[in-house]
Design an enzyme around this catalytic site. Sequence first.
Site, PDB file in Angstrom:
ATOM      1  N   ALA A  67       0.863  -1.177   0.000  1.00  0.00           N
ATOM      2  CA  ALA A  67       0.000   0.000   0.000  1.00  0.00           C
ATOM      3  C   ALA A  67       0.900   1.229   0.000  1.00  0.00           C
ATOM      4  O   ALA A  67       2.064   1.155   0.418  1.00  0.00           O
ATOM      5  CB  ALA A  67      -0.882  -0.027   1.234  1.00  0.00           C
ATOM      6  N   GLU A  94      -0.491  -9.302  -0.618  1.00  0.00           N
ATOM      7  CA  GLU A  94      -1.913  -9.583  -0.352  1.00  0.00           C
ATOM      8  C   GLU A  94      -2.729  -9.590  -1.645  1.00  0.00           C
ATOM      9  O   GLU A  94      -3.628 -10.401  -1.814  1.00  0.00           O
ATOM     10  CB  GLU A  94      -2.458  -8.556   0.646  1.00  0.00           C
ATOM     11  CG  GLU A  94      -1.860  -8.771   2.029  1.00  0.00           C
ATOM     12  CD  GLU A  94      -2.153  -7.638   2.998  1.00  0.00           C
ATOM     13  OE1 GLU A  94      -2.001  -6.457   2.605  1.00  0.00           O
ATOM     14  OE2 GLU A  94      -2.534  -7.919   4.134  1.00  0.00           O
ATOM     15  N   GLU A 101       4.980  -5.013   6.930  1.00  0.00           N
ATOM     16  CA  GLU A 101       4.277  -3.914   7.606  1.00  0.00           C
ATOM     17  C   GLU A 101       4.790  -3.677   9.027  1.00  0.00           C
ATOM     18  O   GLU A 101       4.794  -2.550   9.527  1.00  0.00           O
ATOM     19  CB  GLU A 101       2.767  -4.197   7.668  1.00  0.00           C
ATOM     20  CG  GLU A 101       2.058  -4.153   6.325  1.00  0.00           C
ATOM     21  CD  GLU A 101       2.010  -5.500   5.607  1.00  0.00           C
ATOM     22  OE1 GLU A 101       2.835  -6.388   5.918  1.00  0.00           O
ATOM     23  OE2 GLU A 101       1.152  -5.651   4.728  1.00  0.00           O
ATOM     24  N   GLY A 120       0.651  -4.971   0.889  1.00  0.00           N
ATOM     25  CA  GLY A 120      -0.559  -5.049   0.060  1.00  0.00           C
ATOM     26  C   GLY A 120      -0.299  -5.723  -1.282  1.00  0.00           C
ATOM     27  O   GLY A 120      -1.209  -6.307  -1.873  1.00  0.00           O
TER      28      GLY A 120
END
Length: 257
Positions: free
Chosen positions: A65, A111, A131, A108
Amino acid sequence: MEFILVTSQAQPNVALIQLNRPKELNALNLQLMGELRDALKQLDEDENVRAIVITGNERAFAAGADIKQMAGKTAIDMLNIDQFSTWDQIRKTKKPIIAAVSGFALGGGCELAMTCDMIIASETAMFGQPEIKIGVMPGAGGTQRLTKAIGKAKAMEMVLTGKFMPAEEAEKQGLINRVVPVELYLEEAFKLAGEIAQMSPVAIKLAKESVNRAFETQLDEGLHFERKNFYLCFASEDQTEGMNAFVEKRRPEFKGK
Ligand code: CO8
């Protein structure tokens, strides 16, 4: 579309979506995710498309992200932005999606690859949920899908240390379908997509739904739990410190607050 490129007939009945923020290693900002959601919805409705390949570039599938976009957010901002409704929509795509991954697939990005149905990786691919190093935790299914794919011990180590897993190991652990030389990863993904595109689209749709059903009821509860904890991270000073340290290119000093 500014941050993705869509080719609806990259091969007969196969569409290609390329994430296209190369300078930012395809960091997944809100706009990119919105574009991806809209493109997938369109392709899902296009009866000439039977399988979809999502890729990045050789250096990065996606490095997570967009930390710069998230750095100043509060838990309530994150709750109100509700970016996960976009992810939920992507998860509802009925046609099979193959991630063709080279380089970084982190946070992300990892993911997103795991949200796809299959993963073909180049030998340079690196998977990871780093993260924790910026004071938060996975929020888009990482704690759930990684654990289901590679088991608790390995997933726990990756999530708690942020260590990357190279493609070869990811194949051994069952996270991905296979590893091929870097010049072949996209071709291999197309080959697989092309094979699937020759089957009955109805049976493919039902079969995909059924395989996903094998863990989805528990997944829903797990995703809900993960999201609450992810939002909660944004109530901590450590999140601000971790993300600002990344943006300012320095080491974070975590205080447990
Ligand atoms: N967000 C924003 N910018 C990024 C990101 C990112 N995730 N990753 C890389 N970039 C930018 C860098 O800031 C840099 O930009 P600039 O040149 O303007 O400084 C550019 O991309 C190139 O990156 P580097 O210079 O750092 O390249 P290196 O080869 O030295 O390092 C790494 C590559 C190791 C991938 C490094 O960039 C890195 O550690 N990136 C961050 C990885 C990370 O922590 N990912 C997790 C992010 S948090 C997350 O994904 C939470 C998901 C939960 C919810 C999902 C909601 C969408």
